[in-house]
Design a protein around this motif. Sequence first.
Motif, PDB file in Angstrom:
ATOM      1  N   MET A 304       0.829  -1.206   0.000  1.00 22.85           N
ATOM      2  CA  MET A 304       0.000   0.000   0.000  1.00 22.85           C
ATOM      3  C   MET A 304       0.861   1.252   0.000  1.00 22.85           C
ATOM      4  O   MET A 304       0.554   2.242  -0.681  1.00 22.85           O
ATOM      5  CB  MET A 304      -0.917  -0.005   1.225  1.00 22.85           C
ATOM      6  CG  MET A 304      -1.954  -1.106   1.233  1.00 22.85           C
ATOM      7  SD  MET A 304      -3.244  -0.887  -0.021  1.00 22.85           S
ATOM      8  CE  MET A 304      -4.215   0.391   0.743  1.00 22.85           C
ATOM      9  N   LYS A 305       1.959   1.207   0.738  1.00 20.34           N
ATOM     10  CA  LYS A 305       2.865   2.359   0.784  1.00 20.34           C
ATOM     11  C   LYS A 305       3.526   2.579  -0.570  1.00 20.34           C
ATOM     12  O   LYS A 305       3.622   3.719  -1.050  1.00 20.34           O
ATOM     13  CB  LYS A 305       3.914   2.136   1.868  1.00 20.34           C
ATOM     14  CG  LYS A 305       4.860   3.314   2.058  1.00 20.34           C
ATOM     15  CD  LYS A 305       5.832   3.056   3.193  1.00 20.34           C
ATOM     16  CE  LYS A 305       6.769   4.246   3.385  1.00 20.34           C
ATOM     17  NZ  LYS A 305       7.736   3.999   4.509  1.00 20.34           N
ATOM     18  N   GLU A 307       2.412   1.823  -3.435  1.00 27.11           N
ATOM     19  CA  GLU A 307       1.424   2.267  -4.418  1.00 27.11           C
ATOM     20  C   GLU A 307       0.847   3.638  -4.091  1.00 27.11           C
ATOM     21  O   GLU A 307      -0.015   4.143  -4.813  1.00 27.11           O
ATOM     22  CB  GLU A 307       0.293   1.241  -4.520  1.00 27.11           C
ATOM     23  CG  GLU A 307       0.743  -0.119  -5.051  1.00 27.11           C
ATOM     24  CD  GLU A 307      -0.384  -1.142  -5.045  1.00 27.11           C
ATOM     25  OE1 GLU A 307      -1.468  -0.818  -4.512  1.00 27.11           O
ATOM     26  OE2 GLU A 307      -0.173  -2.263  -5.560  1.00 27.11           O
ATOM     27  N   LYS A 309      -1.067   4.405  -1.578  1.00 25.50           N
ATOM     28  CA  LYS A 309      -2.439   4.291  -1.080  1.00 25.50           C
ATOM     29  C   LYS A 309      -2.522   4.175   0.441  1.00 25.50           C
ATOM     30  O   LYS A 309      -3.622   4.105   0.998  1.00 25.50           O
ATOM     31  CB  LYS A 309      -3.109   3.058  -1.710  1.00 25.50           C
ATOM     32  CG  LYS A 309      -3.192   3.090  -3.225  1.00 25.50           C
ATOM     33  CD  LYS A 309      -3.816   1.805  -3.745  1.00 25.50           C
ATOM     34  CE  LYS A 309      -3.883   1.799  -5.276  1.00 25.50           C
ATOM     35  NZ  LYS A 309      -4.464   0.516  -5.789  1.00 25.50           N
ATOM     36  N   LEU A 310      -1.381   4.136   1.108  1.00 23.10           N
ATOM     37  CA  LEU A 310      -1.372   3.869   2.546  1.00 23.10           C
ATOM     38  C   LEU A 310      -2.085   4.954   3.348  1.00 23.10           C
ATOM     39  O   LEU A 310      -2.866   4.656   4.257  1.00 23.10           O
ATOM     40  CB  LEU A 310       0.067   3.711   3.035  1.00 23.10           C
ATOM     41  CG  LEU A 310       0.234   3.370   4.527  1.00 23.10           C
ATOM     42  CD1 LEU A 310      -0.468   2.050   4.844  1.00 23.10           C
ATOM     43  CD2 LEU A 310       1.716   3.279   4.890  1.00 23.10           C
ATOM     44  N   TYR A 313      -5.785   4.676   3.053  1.00 26.79           N
ATOM     45  CA  TYR A 313      -6.236   3.457   3.745  1.00 26.79           C
ATOM     46  C   TYR A 313      -6.326   3.680   5.252  1.00 26.79           C
ATOM     47  O   TYR A 313      -7.311   3.298   5.888  1.00 26.79           O
ATOM     48  CB  TYR A 313      -5.275   2.311   3.435  1.00 26.79           C
ATOM     49  CG  TYR A 313      -5.401   1.124   4.368  1.00 26.79           C
ATOM     50  CD1 TYR A 313      -6.493   0.273   4.306  1.00 26.79           C
ATOM     51  CD2 TYR A 313      -4.417   0.869   5.323  1.00 26.79           C
ATOM     52  CE1 TYR A 313      -6.613  -0.812   5.169  1.00 26.79           C
ATOM     53  CE2 TYR A 313      -4.516  -0.210   6.188  1.00 26.79           C
ATOM     54  CZ  TYR A 313      -5.619  -1.046   6.114  1.00 26.79           C
ATOM     55  OH  TYR A 313      -5.730  -2.102   6.974  1.00 26.79           O
TER      56      TYR A 313
END
Length: 545
Positions: A304-305, A307, A309-310, A313
């Motif tokens: 996620m990081k 990408e 997106k973290l 999220y």
Amino acid sequence: MNLVFINHHHIHTVKMPILHKCRLLHLINRQAWAKVISCCTRRTSATTTANNGTKPTHSVKPFSEMPEALSGPRFISMFYFIYLYITKKSPVLTSYYTMMKQKHGDIWKQNINIGKGDNNYIVMVGHPDYAKTVFQAPETEHRRFKLQLIDLFTKKNNFPKSLALLDGKEWEEQRKPTQEKMLRPAVVANYVPLIEKVTNDFIEKLGRKEKTEDLFTDLLNYATESVGMLCFNKRLGCLENDNNPVAVHVRKVFEMLGTSVMRPQKSHMSPDSKFFKEYEKHTFEFGKIANEIIDSQKIFLSKMKDEGKLEQYLEEEPNFLYSLLSDPRVTEESATSMVMSLFGAGIETSANTLTFVLTDLSMFPDKQKKLYDEIQRIVGESTNLTKEHLARMSYLKACVKESLRRTFPLSSGTGRYLETDLEVGGYEIPKDTLVVVNSALMCKDERFFPRPTEYLPERWLRDTEGELTISRNFPFAYNFFRIGPNSLFSPFLKNEIFKLLRYFISLMIIQNFQISLPAGVTEVKSHYTLFRTPSEEVILHLKKR
């Protein structure tokens, strides 16, 4: 403060073949044994029972004059503990403590030889004023009581120390970031949506049947799923599949820890013993499962990081594991150890306490009706519970608190190694003595809790008047939520996340079902592993509202 379980195998060691010659002990009445022990114990003129509920005033006496439990002939006390162990009377330790308090009053000592270099005695106190003195004594070293079986396992396998084994500066450094994330209600409230998802699924599952064949097992599955969601943000599938290997291993580990405390000999503490190898097997199996989940979540968070997106999220869903991993004060190894400890102990403590909350409400339908009325008034038919709802539900919190008082989770209570000489109950107790505050006894003492055997949540409400308000004069009599920051299990027993879990599932079950026990059932038998747990399967009838 330290969670204390008195290890009687350090008092007397006997060869197990003698048990085969003692089968008549099964037939011995505990009252008869109480008389035998009473004749063999030394009582001084300094007995300090406070019959009127107030702290007695007298000159300070030396430690040597404090009443001593089981100070008579060695073979008498040896046989008494063999009797407790082989008969497995429930709960045997509470019976023993009650007997000693009746004999010696609110303070006594006992020689237990905890370990090399320690004071040979522990001191047991059963009065709130004495508890206050102990809890408020200065503490800088943060010395903690350790369970030897965990210590042996850690040393044998060259593992880093878990939360249960840290003390001093190590413990101080680790507990601060953990407490910030678990003991602050404002922070914990963010986890409501995670608990709600699991709870709704559990309620739906209960709705498909008219009764639970084994309430505790159902709650173990629920606790595993919900605590797993809190620790890992991951569903484990325990509600859909009754085959729950995590709960099996956790239960066995806690059962064996409890057994290691109660056994009257210590041969099982050898790394080569069958007992230790079985404990090691279950601990490894639990660790394997937990580590696999943690590793998968680390990979997920890293992805996620990468990408980008973290951040989004984390705004949508709180993540306890990430909160530890991202804390500069916590190493990755420490974060993993903390989460594993919370996962295991959270399952055990949650399932046990919830069982007694629900069975109490089943046995006292008038209290259940009063709780249901509160739920209807504040929540109505809404299935979307919020932290604002919970904040207004005083009777719900009173019901949970009263169940914990009535069936206290620990066999005695919390304790503390004194860092200086301290006067308690009129006696000068020397430095390094382990003093145990026996909250289990105080919670059943009518001086502090009128009508102690009854289930009366009203005693915890602010608008209650009359005799039930006496307990307000003794805030240190009920120490379940006063467990100090250095307690062995403070991250689990004083954990706001797990308190929230207890409130949530209790509310949802009573909102959706009228619950009852089978006809004629008026009590739920229990015993101790490390915590109070049901001794038999509990059937709970569920009638949809």
